[in-house]
Design a protein around this motif. Structure first.
Motif, PDB file in Angstrom:
ATOM      1  N   PHE A  17       2.404  11.132   4.444  1.00 42.92           N
ATOM      2  CA  PHE A  17       3.269   9.974   4.679  1.00 42.92           C
ATOM      3  C   PHE A  17       2.813   9.127   5.869  1.00 42.92           C
ATOM      4  O   PHE A  17       2.349   9.656   6.884  1.00 42.92           O
ATOM      5  CB  PHE A  17       4.695  10.434   4.951  1.00 42.92           C
ATOM      6  CG  PHE A  17       5.430  10.942   3.743  1.00 42.92           C
ATOM      7  CD1 PHE A  17       6.310  10.116   3.040  1.00 42.92           C
ATOM      8  CD2 PHE A  17       5.262  12.251   3.297  1.00 42.92           C
ATOM      9  CE1 PHE A  17       6.996  10.590   1.937  1.00 42.92           C
ATOM     10  CE2 PHE A  17       5.946  12.726   2.192  1.00 42.92           C
ATOM     11  CZ  PHE A  17       6.810  11.890   1.502  1.00 42.92           C
ATOM     12  N   GLN A  18       3.035   7.834   5.741  1.00 39.38           N
ATOM     13  CA  GLN A  18       2.812   6.951   6.890  1.00 39.38           C
ATOM     14  C   GLN A  18       3.820   7.283   7.995  1.00 39.38           C
ATOM     15  O   GLN A  18       3.483   7.321   9.162  1.00 39.38           O
ATOM     16  CB  GLN A  18       2.945   5.484   6.462  1.00 39.38           C
ATOM     17  CG  GLN A  18       2.673   4.497   7.593  1.00 39.38           C
ATOM     18  CD  GLN A  18       2.702   3.040   7.131  1.00 39.38           C
ATOM     19  OE1 GLN A  18       2.983   2.738   5.978  1.00 39.38           O
ATOM     20  NE2 GLN A  18       2.408   2.130   8.049  1.00 39.38           N
ATOM     21  N   TYR A  19       5.069   7.526   7.559  1.00 38.13           N
ATOM     22  CA  TYR A  19       6.119   7.895   8.516  1.00 38.13           C
ATOM     23  C   TYR A  19       6.730   9.229   8.089  1.00 38.13           C
ATOM     24  O   TYR A  19       7.752   9.249   7.398  1.00 38.13           O
ATOM     25  CB  TYR A  19       7.208   6.813   8.572  1.00 38.13           C
ATOM     26  CG  TYR A  19       6.661   5.443   8.923  1.00 38.13           C
ATOM     27  CD1 TYR A  19       6.184   5.186  10.210  1.00 38.13           C
ATOM     28  CD2 TYR A  19       6.623   4.418   7.978  1.00 38.13           C
ATOM     29  CE1 TYR A  19       5.677   3.938  10.535  1.00 38.13           C
ATOM     30  CE2 TYR A  19       6.120   3.162   8.302  1.00 38.13           C
ATOM     31  CZ  TYR A  19       5.647   2.930   9.588  1.00 38.13           C
ATOM     32  OH  TYR A  19       5.137   1.702   9.908  1.00 38.13           O
ATOM     33  N   LYS A  70       0.824  -1.214   0.000  1.00 38.38           N
ATOM     34  CA  LYS A  70       0.000   0.000   0.000  1.00 38.38           C
ATOM     35  C   LYS A  70       0.860   1.267   0.000  1.00 38.38           C
ATOM     36  O   LYS A  70       0.652   2.176  -0.805  1.00 38.38           O
ATOM     37  CB  LYS A  70      -0.921  -0.003   1.226  1.00 38.38           C
ATOM     38  CG  LYS A  70      -1.824  -1.235   1.313  1.00 38.38           C
ATOM     39  CD  LYS A  70      -2.702  -1.227   2.545  1.00 38.38           C
ATOM     40  CE  LYS A  70      -1.968  -1.260   3.880  1.00 38.38           C
ATOM     41  NZ  LYS A  70      -1.157  -2.461   4.120  1.00 38.38           N
ATOM     42  N   SER A  71       1.845   1.298   0.918  1.00 37.10           N
ATOM     43  CA  SER A  71       2.713   2.485   0.972  1.00 37.10           C
ATOM     44  C   SER A  71       3.559   2.588  -0.287  1.00 37.10           C
ATOM     45  O   SER A  71       3.854   3.693  -0.768  1.00 37.10           O
ATOM     46  CB  SER A  71       3.628   2.427   2.190  1.00 37.10           C
ATOM     47  OG  SER A  71       2.871   2.515   3.374  1.00 37.10           O
ATOM     48  N   THR A  72       3.951   1.443  -0.803  1.00 36.69           N
ATOM     49  CA  THR A  72       4.731   1.445  -2.039  1.00 36.69           C
ATOM     50  C   THR A  72       3.934   2.132  -3.151  1.00 36.69           C
ATOM     51  O   THR A  72       4.458   2.992  -3.869  1.00 36.69           O
ATOM     52  CB  THR A  72       5.072  -0.007  -2.444  1.00 36.69           C
ATOM     53  OG1 THR A  72       5.832  -0.590  -1.392  1.00 36.69           O
ATOM     54  CG2 THR A  72       5.859  -0.051  -3.742  1.00 36.69           C
ATOM     55  N   LEU A  86      -3.562   9.464   1.383  1.00 44.23           N
ATOM     56  CA  LEU A  86      -3.387   9.519   2.838  1.00 44.23           C
ATOM     57  C   LEU A  86      -2.995   8.131   3.336  1.00 44.23           C
ATOM     58  O   LEU A  86      -3.820   7.219   3.367  1.00 44.23           O
ATOM     59  CB  LEU A  86      -4.678   9.967   3.528  1.00 44.23           C
ATOM     60  CG  LEU A  86      -5.347  11.245   2.990  1.00 44.23           C
ATOM     61  CD1 LEU A  86      -6.529  11.630   3.875  1.00 44.23           C
ATOM     62  CD2 LEU A  86      -4.362  12.395   2.928  1.00 44.23           C
ATOM     63  N   ASP A  87      -1.722   8.004   3.694  1.00 40.89           N
ATOM     64  CA  ASP A  87      -1.205   6.687   4.074  1.00 40.89           C
ATOM     65  C   ASP A  87      -1.269   6.511   5.589  1.00 40.89           C
ATOM     66  O   ASP A  87      -0.433   7.049   6.319  1.00 40.89           O
ATOM     67  CB  ASP A  87       0.230   6.536   3.567  1.00 40.89           C
ATOM     68  CG  ASP A  87       0.712   5.088   3.654  1.00 40.89           C
ATOM     69  OD1 ASP A  87      -0.036   4.235   4.186  1.00 40.89           O
ATOM     70  OD2 ASP A  87       1.840   4.816   3.184  1.00 40.89           O
ATOM     71  N   GLU A  88      -2.245   5.780   6.034  1.00 42.82           N
ATOM     72  CA  GLU A  88      -2.441   5.494   7.466  1.00 42.82           C
ATOM     73  C   GLU A  88      -2.410   6.754   8.320  1.00 42.82           C
ATOM     74  O   GLU A  88      -1.736   6.813   9.351  1.00 42.82           O
ATOM     75  CB  GLU A  88      -1.411   4.469   7.958  1.00 42.82           C
ATOM     76  CG  GLU A  88      -1.632   3.116   7.309  1.00 42.82           C
ATOM     77  CD  GLU A  88      -0.947   1.978   8.056  1.00 42.82           C
ATOM     78  OE1 GLU A  88      -0.782   2.078   9.278  1.00 42.82           O
ATOM     79  OE2 GLU A  88      -0.601   0.986   7.406  1.00 42.82           O
ATOM     80  N   THR A  89      -3.133   7.748   7.859  1.00 38.13           N
ATOM     81  CA  THR A  89      -3.203   9.001   8.607  1.00 38.13           C
ATOM     82  C   THR A  89      -3.878   8.798   9.957  1.00 38.13           C
ATOM     83  O   THR A  89      -3.684   9.572  10.890  1.00 38.13           O
ATOM     84  CB  THR A  89      -3.944  10.051   7.762  1.00 38.13           C
ATOM     85  OG1 THR A  89      -3.197  10.225   6.558  1.00 38.13           O
ATOM     86  CG2 THR A  89      -4.059  11.378   8.463  1.00 38.13           C
TER      87      THR A  89
END
Ligand SMILES: Nc1ncnc2c1ncn2[C@@H]1O[C@H](COP(=O)(O)OP(=O)(O)OP(=O)(O)O)[C@@H](O)[C@H]1O
Ligand SMILES: [Mg+2]
Lengths: 254, 438
Positions: free
Chosen positions: A86-88, A42-44, A169-172
């Motif tokens: 970003f997730q991180y 997913k993040s990729t 929105l990655d795991e916001t």
């Protein structure tokens, strides 16, 4: 209406293929959610769309309103209207939120034009109020020493300031307490509209109670294996991903 | 005010100075001694520990000359734009006073003295004689300290009387003009008990010609006083420059000194701070940008003579092109200087493959119960940070600039005055823009 179209995308890092023929069509005016197990890519996907240099696209395409963006630098994509929460999120020592966002907005102005400071601060304060962020944050270095939840809020503040066409929105929602989740969701919802498309990556159906998606995609092993309405998220919550891990599991359209 | 009399120009440095103006006998004698010492002392050798990693070949002074007066004093005065508002402003060019804006009458009435060193050498002979180059140059450049002593020194003497707080900074500009000109700026500051002041030295080239600058500053901060001193070095990129500092900090007094090196081809700074009484504090800061073939060579000494004193050194370098920096620092805690708190940190950010940063931190501790830390780090721009900025639409050049300015902000944030900080930040940023392009 504009479309962000991912077309049969294959992405590798080193020898390893992470996205394996992923397709998705996100029009403005809609919110799509992506759910999927850890490590499914997913993040990729989000980072590849944003132009992260670590990943190699081996085939397929990413089209912004019909135009391939794969050859564009990350900053060009961003100015076109792509935004990745970003997730991180990285910590940027010594660069204050105010300076950072000013530089980001300045980059969107024609050469020779200067950002108007009063208007800028008025807008910044308005968005911070929306996200219930204390104004002291403007003079703090970006993400440095922020709590997990503060970092996520700061990502949404940036989105609110930059008003992208397509937001990823990655795991916001991860790291947010329940009050913060409501505030951030409210912030995100206030940016929904006919001119914005959002791709919301999450593990928790809870977020989707606040940010109600038009479509939910299930991603396993670098592919979308199923797409459906928000009820699909409830099924995942109840049953997990085991059913989707079958080797023969087929991609089924909603 | 004693102005220049017979202009002297074109005399090679190596023949010794002919000096203009009216100087008292003691000063003339000291100048003579300086010349003798300069001739006697050996030139630095590459194998000398105090010159390790430096470029002693850059130190040939044969070409340099004592310059004549600048062509247009008014024009240089007009170009001496700095903070806008200041308590006093002195502008020098080629070792001569070009213009002076005296402090306000109430400050003068309160006993504030700001005048040329030449005038002070007579009018405040006791103080000047007591403090002028009172510390021996221990960090390798004794020969150049002697040369300074022998030269047509000019600059400012500042005495801030007991209990007086001078709110606005005092600004001093030193210009050099013309091919191979040599200048000898000197700043002598005495902050008497419980006084406060901020002094900014600006070193600038009027043109792009190679020049030689041999500058010294003496800072004396007496009991309970507080001095901020900033030197902004913007000599032309083909210049050779020395700037030798000595800071004496008394009981419960504090001095914040910052060296900002933006120009020069070969630059050597020696910064010596001595905590002579309990409760003394010295903040030693530096911001340096080395690009092209520039070398910035800095030696520091944190000398703790008495217990319960603090010194806090933070030097930060950004290097591009074939830029080189040398940092060699010593924290010395003398016997009996218990409860010393000394901190020394140098941070380098290297922006090109050909740049080279050398760091040699050091400790000499002869007391117990002390807290001393030192460290050096060298890093490149972090790819994740760069991507984060680019993902917000910031162009790669601007993103790099923002990250390096972020790196420098750690030092600039230590400046106590927002206007001064903004001014210095602007100069650093402009220099960085050109360094990143080259
Ligand atoms: N830069 C990288 N180097 C090596 N492997 C990577 C890199 N980026 C991603 N991967 C690998 O690719 C796979 C997919 O990672 P990705 O971060 O996209 O998963 P995800 O679906 O976002 O997982 P999560 O739900 O835990 O956030 C993982 O196995 C991960 O280890
Ligand atoms: Mg992820």
């Amino acid at each position: 209406m504009k479309h962000l179209k991912i077309d049969n995308l294959h992405v590798s890092i080193g020898d390893r293929e992470i996205l394996r023929g992923l397709s998705l069509d996100l029009p403005t005016g809609q919110v799509h959610a992506i759910m999927g197990p850890n490590g499914s890519g997913k993040s990729t996907l989000a980072k590849v769309i944003a132009g992260h240099p670590d990943y190699t696209v081996t085939s397929g395409d990413v089209l912004f309103d019909g135009e391939s963006i794969l050859e564009m630098e990350p900053d060009v994509r961003a100015r076109k209207g792509i935004f990745l929460a970003f997730q991180y999120p990285s910590e940027i020592p010594g660069v204050t939120i105010a300076n950072f966002l000013r530089a980001a907005l300045q980059a969107r102005l024609p050469e020779g034009e200067e950002l108007e400071a009063t208007e800028y601060y008025a807008k910044l304060y308005e968005k911070m109020d929306l996200l219930e962020m204390p104004r002291t944050f403007t003079s703090r270095p970006v993400n440095e020493g922020f709590s997990g939840g503060e970092k996520k809020r700061c990502e949404i503040l940036q989105m609110a300031m930059l008003q992208p066409t397509f937001a990823l929105l990655d795991e916001t929602d991860s790291g947010l307490d329940i009050d913060a989740l409501k505030i951030v969701s409210h912030g995100v919802n206030s940016l929904r509209g006919p001119d914005t498309g959002m791709l919301v990556i999450t593990h928790y159906q809870r977020l989707l109670d606040y940010i109600v998606p038009d479509v939910v995609h299930v991603m396993v092993n670098g592919r979308i294996v199923e797409s459906g309405t928000k009820e699909l998220a409830l099924k995942l919550e109840a049953e997990g991903y085991d059913w989707a891990n079958e080797p023969e599991a087929e991609a089924v359209g909603a | 005010m004693n102005m220049a009399t017979a202009p002297v120009s074109g005399v090679p440095l190596i023949e010794g100075a002919l000096v203009e103006g009216h100087w008292p006998e003691w000063f003339v004698a000291s100048r003579q001694r300086g010349w003798e010492d300069f001739q006697k002392l050996p030139a630095p050798a590459a194998k000398d520990e105090k010159w390790r990693f430096s470029n002693v070949r850059a130190l040939s002074l044969d070409a340099f000359r004592y310059p004549g007066a600048v062509a247009d004093a008014a024009a240089l005065t007009a170009r001496s734009t700095g903070l806008g508002e200041s308590a006093a402003r002195f502008v020098f060019g080629n070792n001569r006073l070009l213009s002076a804006t005296a402090p306000a009458a109430d400050l003068v009435a309160a006993g504030l003295v700001i005048m040329t060193l030449e005038e002070a050498a007579t009018k405040h002979a006791d103080l000047v004689q007591k403090h002028f180059m009172a510390q021996e140059a221990k960090l390798g450049s004794a020969k150049y300290a002697a040369l300074h002593r022998s030269g047509p020194i000019n600059g400012v003497f500042i005495r801030v009387p007991k209990n007086l707080e001078v709110a606005q900074p005092i600004e001093i500009f030193h210009w050099v003009e013309g091919e191979s000109s040599a200048v000898f700026p000197h700043t002598l500051v005495v902050c008497e008990r419980h006084s406060k002041a901020t002094v900014v030295d600006c070193f600038r080239s009027a043109d792009g010609a190679p020049a030689f600058a041999c500058g010294v500053n003496d800072l004396v901060v007496e009991e309970g006083a507080k001095l901020n001193y900033v030197a902004v070095q913007q000599w032309s990129p083909s210049s050779v420059a020395f700037h030798l500092n000595s800071t004496i900090v008394g009981r419960d007094a504090s001095c914040l000194g910052m060296q900002v090196n933006l120009g020069g081809k070969f630059v050597r700074n020696e910064n010596y701070s001595r905590m002579v009484s309990e409760g003394a504090r010295s903040d030693m800061l530096s911001v340096n940008i080395a690009s092209d073939e520039q070398m910035i060579d800095q030696r520091t000494f944190q000398d703790h003579a008495k217990p319960n004193a603090t010194s806090d050194l933070l030097y930060q370098n950004a290097l591009t092109g074939k830029g080189r920096t040398v940092f060699s620092g010593v924290i010395r805690v003398e016997p009996g200087a218990h409860k010393t708190d000394a901190y020394q940190k140098v941070r380098n950010i290297v922006l090109s493959d050909d740049a080279e940063a050398n760091s040699m931190p050091g400790l000499e501790i002869e007391a117990d119960d002390v807290r001393c830390t030192h460290g050096a780090t060298t890093a490149q721009i972090d790819d994740r940070e760069l991507f984060y900025l680019e993902a917000r639409g910031i162009r790669p050049d601007a993103a790099r600039q923002l990250l390096v300015m972020g790196f420098f902000n750690t030092v600039l944030d230590r400046l106590p005055d927002a206007r001064l900080r903004g001014h210095i930040e602007g100069l650093v940023e402009a220099r960085l823009t050109s360094a990143l392009r080259s």
